[in-house]
Design an enzyme around this catalytic site. Structure first.
Site, PDB file in Angstrom:
ATOM      1  N   CYS A 111      -6.873  -3.503   9.371  1.00  2.00           N
ATOM      2  CA  CYS A 111      -6.213  -4.065   8.171  1.00  2.00           C
ATOM      3  C   CYS A 111      -6.622  -5.638   7.815  1.00  2.00           C
ATOM      4  O   CYS A 111      -6.328  -5.995   6.609  1.00  2.00           O
ATOM      5  CB  CYS A 111      -4.857  -3.726   7.915  1.00  2.00           C
ATOM      6  SG  CYS A 111      -4.391  -2.106   8.355  1.00  2.00           S
ATOM      7  N   HIS A 249      -1.370  -8.324   2.416  1.00  2.00           N
ATOM      8  CA  HIS A 249      -2.016  -6.733   2.589  1.00  2.00           C
ATOM      9  C   HIS A 249      -0.847  -5.925   2.356  1.00  2.00           C
ATOM     10  O   HIS A 249       0.361  -6.238   2.521  1.00  2.00           O
ATOM     11  CB  HIS A 249      -1.991  -6.704   4.207  1.00  2.00           C
ATOM     12  CG  HIS A 249      -2.276  -5.509   4.794  1.00  2.00           C
ATOM     13  ND1 HIS A 249      -3.105  -4.523   4.138  1.00  2.00           N
ATOM     14  CD2 HIS A 249      -1.749  -4.677   6.008  1.00  2.00           C
ATOM     15  CE1 HIS A 249      -3.095  -3.393   4.870  1.00  2.00           C
ATOM     16  NE2 HIS A 249      -2.070  -3.264   5.922  1.00  2.00           N
ATOM     17  N   ASN A 279      -1.768   2.257   1.727  1.00  2.00           N
ATOM     18  CA  ASN A 279      -2.352   1.288   2.383  1.00  2.00           C
ATOM     19  C   ASN A 279      -3.934   1.693   2.644  1.00  2.00           C
ATOM     20  O   ASN A 279      -4.169   2.626   3.245  1.00  2.00           O
ATOM     21  CB  ASN A 279      -1.759   1.383   3.792  1.00  2.00           C
ATOM     22  CG  ASN A 279      -2.466   0.228   4.924  1.00  2.00           C
ATOM     23  OD1 ASN A 279      -3.231  -0.195   4.633  1.00  2.00           O
ATOM     24  ND2 ASN A 279      -1.615   0.049   5.997  1.00  2.00           N
TER      25      ASN A 279
HETATM   26  N1  ACO Z   1       8.806  12.422   5.199  1.00  2.00           N
HETATM   27  C1  ACO Z   1       9.983  12.549   5.456  1.00  2.00           C
HETATM   28  N2  ACO Z   1      10.581  12.280   6.814  1.00  2.00           N
HETATM   29  C2  ACO Z   1       9.779  11.766   7.692  1.00  2.00           C
HETATM   30  C3  ACO Z   1       8.561  11.379   7.162  1.00  2.00           C
HETATM   31  C4  ACO Z   1       7.987  11.768   5.994  1.00  2.00           C
HETATM   32  N3  ACO Z   1       6.824  11.364   5.578  1.00  2.00           N
HETATM   33  N4  ACO Z   1       8.119  10.601   8.329  1.00  2.00           N
HETATM   34  C5  ACO Z   1       9.107  10.507   9.295  1.00  2.00           C
HETATM   35  N5  ACO Z   1      10.157  11.115   8.883  1.00  2.00           N
HETATM   36  C6  ACO Z   1      11.211  11.218   9.624  1.00  2.00           C
HETATM   37  C7  ACO Z   1      11.176  11.357  11.153  1.00  2.00           C
HETATM   38  O1  ACO Z   1      10.579  12.409  11.654  1.00  2.00           O
HETATM   39  C8  ACO Z   1      12.622  10.902  11.565  1.00  2.00           C
HETATM   40  O2  ACO Z   1      13.147  12.180  11.358  1.00  2.00           O
HETATM   41  P1  ACO Z   1      14.604  12.229  12.758  1.00  2.00           P
HETATM   42  O3  ACO Z   1      15.248  10.974  12.760  1.00  2.00           O
HETATM   43  O4  ACO Z   1      14.975  13.451  12.369  1.00  2.00           O
HETATM   44  O5  ACO Z   1      13.442  12.077  13.984  1.00  2.00           O
HETATM   45  C9  ACO Z   1      13.031  10.168  10.200  1.00  2.00           C
HETATM   46  O6  ACO Z   1      12.196  10.466   9.301  1.00  2.00           O
HETATM   47  C10 ACO Z   1      12.949   8.648  10.676  1.00  2.00           C
HETATM   48  O7  ACO Z   1      11.651   8.313  11.435  1.00  2.00           O
HETATM   49  P2  ACO Z   1      11.050   6.801  11.468  1.00  2.00           P
HETATM   50  O8  ACO Z   1       9.543   6.838  11.811  1.00  2.00           O
HETATM   51  O9  ACO Z   1      11.876   6.202  12.570  1.00  2.00           O
HETATM   52  O10 ACO Z   1      11.108   6.428   9.986  1.00  2.00           O
HETATM   53  P3  ACO Z   1      11.099   4.647   9.659  1.00  2.00           P
HETATM   54  O11 ACO Z   1      12.475   4.325   9.241  1.00  2.00           O
HETATM   55  O12 ACO Z   1      10.794   3.789  10.823  1.00  2.00           O
HETATM   56  O13 ACO Z   1      10.086   4.622   8.567  1.00  2.00           O
HETATM   57  C11 ACO Z   1       7.849   3.635   8.226  1.00  2.00           C
HETATM   58  C12 ACO Z   1       8.676   4.728   8.833  1.00  2.00           C
HETATM   59  C13 ACO Z   1       8.133   3.703   6.864  1.00  2.00           C
HETATM   60  C14 ACO Z   1       6.400   3.835   8.358  1.00  2.00           C
HETATM   61  C15 ACO Z   1       8.497   2.380   8.905  1.00  2.00           C
HETATM   62  O14 ACO Z   1       8.215   2.422  10.315  1.00  2.00           O
HETATM   63  C16 ACO Z   1       7.548   1.269   8.689  1.00  2.00           C
HETATM   64  O15 ACO Z   1       7.655   0.719   7.675  1.00  2.00           O
HETATM   65  N6  ACO Z   1       6.693   0.746   9.397  1.00  2.00           N
HETATM   66  C17 ACO Z   1       5.770  -0.497   9.255  1.00  2.00           C
HETATM   67  C18 ACO Z   1       4.822  -0.153   8.028  1.00  2.00           C
HETATM   68  C19 ACO Z   1       3.701   0.363   8.746  1.00  2.00           C
HETATM   69  O16 ACO Z   1       3.474   0.657   9.909  1.00  2.00           O
HETATM   70  N7  ACO Z   1       2.847   0.794   7.821  1.00  2.00           N
HETATM   71  C20 ACO Z   1       1.590   1.361   8.506  1.00  2.00           C
HETATM   72  C21 ACO Z   1       0.657   0.308   8.255  1.00  2.00           C
HETATM   73  S1  ACO Z   1      -0.469   0.178   9.681  1.00  2.00           S
HETATM   74  C22 ACO Z   1      -1.373  -1.232   9.257  1.00  2.00           C
HETATM   75  O17 ACO Z   1      -1.182  -1.660   7.916  1.00  2.00           O
HETATM   76  C23 ACO Z   1      -1.977  -2.111  10.000  1.00  2.00           C
END
Ligand code: ACO
Length: 322
Positions: A111, A249, A279
């Site tokens: 990215c 980004h 993204n």
């Molecule tokens: N829909 C519904 N539920 C979901 C989804 C979805 N799409 N995805 C995960 N869940 C559930 C999980 O299974 C989990 O359930 P559980 O507690 O019963 O196990 C719960 O939601 C929480 O999951 P987490 O992965 O802990 O969710 P989090 O709050 O961390 O949010 C997110 C995920 C939005 C991706 C966050 O981690 C984030 O913003 N990360 C940074 C951004 C990022 O990484 N972006 C990708 C870019 S990579 C790049 O650009 C280089």
């Protein structure tokens, strides 16, 4: 002193829109889960190759600059999703554009790819090795997604953006940059088996899917982009409040808001379009830049700051004088 002015820009977004509501019909997810956590409402899905997306964005950037493809000395294609590894994808773009004089290569910094590529292209122009370079960020990430994995399938989309840079004596273009990589964390965002490390002939489960630790990426992204922007502003002797527009980004709107907060910048100084496109990795920054220009948000003599992070975990920032 030679500068590398940005003289043209263009983008290509595939017309097929996949909304959060559409996704909720094929996996256990919802707009109520996705939008508040990520800022994403929809993404584009391409039915054409990375080369085609890159070529269209490149052609539009060349038209905007008033250049013919045969004028180009170089094409740098930032992508983590090239259509082919051998030969490189940039050579297919050269062929499609008819840029027969251009040296071509792909650059993979995930990215952060466009920020890296703009930095490399600027150096090539400043050292006099080239005078007209097309810099493209293009991705077809939906080809890597496992639609059964809701944690990553909801985050990514396809698209391309491009700029033309040309040698000039006028102080504009990229004037400061800082690039880096937090390789300690290279496993937290990882597409296994997408390269020659893969076990030959093995029956591989999870081919072309993401290993992804979202919360850890979030923390490190904020740190990497924060350090890079601080370093770039110090290098240029610019205070954060002198930055007119931040073009970050687009991985997660909460990461963007955290970056803005660190810079004490209001969100109206930040270009955000993740809602519509998700993204698109190396393409987010040039697409956002194009849209900021189309919306009249970039004024002459203004300072634009771009910051990005990606798999590696690469990170970087670029200060552009317009
Ligand atoms: N829909 C519904 N539920 C979901 C989804 C979805 N799409 N995805 C995960 N869940 C559930 C999980 O299974 C989990 O359930 P559980 O507690 O019963 O196990 C719960 O939601 C929480 O999951 P987490 O992965 O802990 O969710 P989090 O709050 O961390 O949010 C997110 C995920 C939005 C991706 C966050 O981690 C984030 O913003 N990360 C940074 C951004 C990022 O990484 N972006 C990708 C870019 S990579 C790049 O650009 C280089």
């Amino acid at each position: 002193m030679k500068y590398a002015n940005i003289t043209g820009w263009g983008k290509c977004l595939p017309p097929s829109v996949l909304t959060n509501d559409d996704l909720s019909t094929i996996m256990e997810t919802s707009d109520e889960w996705i939008y508040p956590r990520t800022g994403i409402k929809a993404r584009r899905v391409s039915h054409v190759s990375t080369t085609t997306l890159a070529t269209l964005a490149g052609r539009r950037a060349l038209a905007c600059a008033g250049l013919d493809a045969s004028d180009l000395d170089g094409i740098i294609l930032a992508t983590a999703t090239p259509g082919t590894l051998v030969p490189n994808c940039a050579s297919a773009v050269q062929q499609a554009l008819g840029a027969h004089k251009a040296a071509v290569f792909d650059l993979n910094a995930a990215c952060t790819g466009f920020v890296y590529a703009l930095s490399v292209a600027t150096s090539l122009v400043q050292t006099g090795m080239m005078s007209k370079v097309l810099v493209i960020g293009a991705e077809r990430l939906t080809q890597l997604l496992d639609w059964a994995k809701r944690d990553t399938a909801v985050l990514f989309g396809d698209g391309a953006g491009a700029v033309v840079i040309e040698a000039s004596g006028l102080e504009s273009g990229l004037i400061a940059n800082k690039l880096g990589c937090d390789s300690e964390a290279r496993e937290i965002l990882h597409v296994p088996n997408f390269g020659t490390d893969r076990v030959r002939f093995a029956d591989i489960d999870g081919l072309f899917t993401f290993n992804f630790e979202g919360q850890e990426i979030f923390k490190r992204a904020v740190r990497g982009m924060g350090e890079a922007t601080g370093a770039v502003l110090a290098q240029a002797g610019i205070a954060p409040e002198q930055v007119d527009l931040i073009v970050p980004h687009q991985a997660n709107v909460r990461i963007i808001e955290t970056l803005a907060k660190r810079m004490h910048a209001d969100m109206d100084k930040v270009m955000v379009n993740i809602e519509q496109y998700g993204n698109t990795s190396a393409a987010t920054v040039p697409i956002a830049l194009c849209e900021a220009l189309e919306q009249g948000r970039v004024k002459p003599n203004s300072y634009l700051l771009s910051a990005a992070f990606g798999a590696g975990l690469t990170w970087g920032a670029a200060l552009i004088k317009w």
